[in-house]
Scaffold this motif. Sequence first.
Motif, short mmCIF file in Angstrom:
data_model
loop_
_atom_site.label_atom_id
_atom_site.label_comp_id
_atom_site.label_asym_id
_atom_site.label_seq_id
_atom_site.Cartn_x
_atom_site.Cartn_y
_atom_site.Cartn_z
N ASP A 198 36.47 -2.80 -65.92
CA ASP A 198 35.04 -3.20 -66.06
C ASP A 198 34.63 -1.98 -67.14
O ASP A 198 33.89 -2.41 -67.93
CB ASP A 198 34.26 -3.16 -64.93
CG ASP A 198 33.27 -4.42 -64.74
OD1 ASP A 198 33.74 -5.25 -65.53
OD2 ASP A 198 32.55 -4.39 -64.06
N LEU B 277 30.73 -2.78 -79.58
CA LEU B 277 30.11 -4.06 -80.38
C LEU B 277 28.84 -4.26 -80.73
O LEU B 277 28.38 -4.23 -81.53
CB LEU B 277 30.73 -5.20 -79.32
CG LEU B 277 31.44 -6.57 -80.36
CD1 LEU B 277 32.67 -6.09 -80.99
CD2 LEU B 277 31.61 -7.60 -79.23
N VAL B 278 27.95 -4.06 -79.70
CA VAL B 278 26.65 -4.22 -79.89
C VAL B 278 26.10 -3.10 -80.71
O VAL B 278 25.26 -3.29 -81.70
CB VAL B 278 25.68 -4.03 -78.52
CG1 VAL B 278 24.39 -4.09 -78.67
CG2 VAL B 278 26.07 -5.29 -77.74
N GLY C 76 31.88 -3.58 -75.34
CA GLY C 76 30.87 -4.33 -75.38
C GLY C 76 29.51 -3.41 -76.13
O GLY C 76 29.14 -3.73 -76.98
N LEU C 77 29.49 -2.33 -75.56
CA LEU C 77 28.46 -1.35 -76.09
C LEU C 77 28.92 -1.34 -77.39
O LEU C 77 27.81 -1.08 -78.39
CB LEU C 77 28.53 -0.11 -75.32
CG LEU C 77 27.64 -0.16 -73.90
CD1 LEU C 77 27.63 0.99 -73.33
CD2 LEU C 77 26.07 -0.62 -74.47
N LEU D 279 35.69 -2.63 -70.54
CA LEU D 279 34.92 -3.91 -71.06
C LEU D 279 33.69 -3.40 -71.48
O LEU D 279 33.10 -3.79 -72.60
CB LEU D 279 35.12 -4.97 -70.10
CG LEU D 279 36.04 -5.82 -70.07
CD1 LEU D 279 35.94 -6.98 -68.94
CD2 LEU D 279 36.26 -6.42 -71.40
N THR D 280 32.93 -2.74 -70.67
CA THR D 280 31.42 -2.24 -70.95
C THR D 280 31.43 -1.39 -72.40
O THR D 280 30.47 -1.66 -73.04
CB THR D 280 30.65 -1.62 -69.69
OG1 THR D 280 30.88 -2.46 -68.63
CG2 THR D 280 29.35 -1.29 -70.08
N ASN E 280 27.24 -3.85 -61.93
CA ASN E 280 27.03 -4.87 -62.91
C ASN E 280 28.05 -4.46 -64.33
O ASN E 280 28.51 -5.20 -65.01
CB ASN E 280 25.99 -5.48 -63.37
CG ASN E 280 25.18 -6.29 -62.34
OD1 ASN E 280 25.83 -7.52 -61.99
ND2 ASN E 280 24.41 -6.00 -61.64
N LEU E 281 28.08 -3.21 -64.46
CA LEU E 281 28.59 -2.47 -65.34
C LEU E 281 29.85 -1.90 -65.28
O LEU E 281 30.75 -1.70 -66.31
CB LEU E 281 27.72 -1.64 -66.40
CG LEU E 281 26.52 -2.75 -67.04
CD1 LEU E 281 25.32 -1.77 -67.74
CD2 LEU E 281 27.01 -3.53 -67.85
#
Lengths: 395, 385
Positions: B40, B50-51, B47-48, B43-44, B33-34
């Motif tokens: 991918d 960003l979070v 995303g990390l 992107l992960t 999934n990650l």
Amino acid sequence: MASQEVLREEPTRGSLINDPRVRSIFIQVVAALALILFIWWIVGNTIDNLQRLRIASGFAFLKGRAGFDIADSAIAYSSDSTYGRAILVGLINTAIVALAGIVTATIIGFMVGIGRLSNNWLIRKICTVYVEVFRNIPPLLVIFFWYFGVLSVLPLPRDSIELPFGSYVNSRGFYFPRAVWGEGAWLILLAFLLGIAMSWFVARKARQRQMATGQQFPVFWTSVALIVGLPLLAYVASGFPLSFDLPKKSTFNLTGGFQVKPEFLSLYLALSFYTAAFIAEIVRAGVRGVSRGQTEAAGALGLRSGPILRLVVVPQAMRIVIPPLTSQYLNLTKNSSLAIAIGYPDLTAIAGTVLNQTGQAIEPVLIMMAVYLGLSLLTSAIMNVVNAKMALVER
Amino acid sequence: MTQTDLSWVRTELAQPMPAPPGERGLVAWVRKNLFASVGDTILTLVGLVLVAMILPPIIDWAFIQAQWTGPDRTVCATVAQGGTQPDGWSGACWSFVNAKFGQFMLGRYPLEERWRPILVGILFVALLAPLLIPRVPHKGLNAVLFFLVLPIVAFVLLVGGMFGLPHVETPLWGGLLVTLTLSFVGIVVSLPLGILLALGRRSKMPVVKMICIVFIETIRGIPLITVLFMASVMLPLFLPAGVTFDKFLRALIGVSLFAAAYMAEVVRGGLQAIPKGQYEGADSLGLSYWQKMYFIVLPQALKLVIPGIVNTFIGMFKDTSLVYIISMFDLLAIVRQNFSDASWASPQTPASGLIFAAVVFWLFCFGMSRYSMFMERRLDTGYKR
């Protein structure tokens, strides 16, 4: 035998009340009469009230001196200009914010919508949170949040935050360098237009050739070269006619450069972020609406995932996406009237001011209605053309 | 002749083998999934980042640095701003929300009369909750109480002026009270009106059809603000001299008419999705137009468009915030008005108040959308077209 004779007889006429045609005509006549009476009553009351309150009527006020200033104006305007011109300024401001919002909302919306379908768990969750947050709070709140919560607590001009490329941001807005075009700059524009025209031509020829011979041509890179390269060439050839007016920090304020006011910025950001959440859902539904068989069949034909998306999935998804997308664009345009809450001079705000100054309640509201209806019709017309291009051509 | 039995048949079923270690457990999930591919992984990571950039400051601001209680602005301002917090402090000012909570809920409703809206609120919840839970019996009685009796009781209690209750003028109403009253009345009025408009638009009578189309398209083409403007400045001109009515009522009319036009389009979508056979079947049974619609067509059509109807409700709930423009004080407007309260003004106040309002709006809207999804699944008879 007897029954046949009965059948041959004329059907007995019932009462007129039970004849559907008579009833339908009767109801319509009553409805029309009621409507006419209602309108007549309203018009009568209005005329009475206007006379009693000594309010002028008619559109003559449009030629009168406006007498108020407008903070943000794309065309020449001063307080000596007419009401008509003030309303035009408002209309242009509405159009600017709506257009900018539509472009940004579409970009964010498509990214988030595709993100929600990603195989990547983290990206999917981030996008879901974004959509669920923004879909469920009022747009006015988002506007307030940007205006009061974010932009107005930024530092004062003398402690402006410096951003790359000589731009600054502070509580009076966002400042960035303004391009100053020198002599011969028209050449660059010409080259740019020429580049677009030539790439269109190349794309057409390339498609014809592919249809005829099956040979492909790198259209994308050629177009990039034409659209970016030609203006660059022109820029060099005409002797670098471009300079930048940089915002300069002085003791109390920033001078020079191009200033985007916080009112515009918060309205634009709020509308984009809010509408993007809805567009994301539309895009997701559209891509979901293309059956898996299509993707699998394209895969069986030997296409890779990029071309599958570009040539098979997206064109079919667009068919589902465009009609609701149109109504989101219309919603964004209509929501831009929330500008009045933070003082951005859009059409509604200016028409409201005009209404208050002249005391003529009916005409400004009529103008507002006409303009928004017109904008709606225009947007729908454009999107209908796009839709017709995309629609399924059944053979 | 000796026969060698070469064939062999297994007598018992082979037990399924456990999944290979790389396909189960947390590691496999993370990998699938990650980090499924290079793209991918990138992107992960994005995303990390960003979070990590967004989440900690928000938690820090909203919970760790936040001030929950306090008498006035000094707890929410730094020393330089005239408060008690150290310089560079930044945190939510929940004490502002705490202090103004009564106002946010009820506006300027007189203090000694506040038990009335609170009682209405309790009645509202007490009648709504059993209506929403499918298992509770007596739905018919419940609906009558909720849609017919409650509005009358609420009107008497909120407005007063009878049965010894002092009259409370609507300009004193505010906060969540106004938001909920506007949306409740809007919902109760706009659904039947929208159904009538939709039936009118599908009618075979050209005059009726024209009237409905013009009404629906005009209202849908203009922003709610324009409708509210009309309701607040043009409506008084339309009425005979001397007849005035309450500003609150005017806003109610504006919001209801606006929502009705959108509702009409949603219901029309449902009507169009019902196959012609259903209409013809009803006709052949000899049902009248209204019987046909009430017993055959509308139950099916409305069920189909539940998501659309609830979306319109949610939209209307959010749109009630626009009454701010015609200077009425709903939840958002009263929060906004309190920014300028000198005893609470600080750089943190606006964001705190707005986030509180956002959470309230969000809870209502999210609740409505989840409930509609639940209803959709419950009413799904399995006949999918």
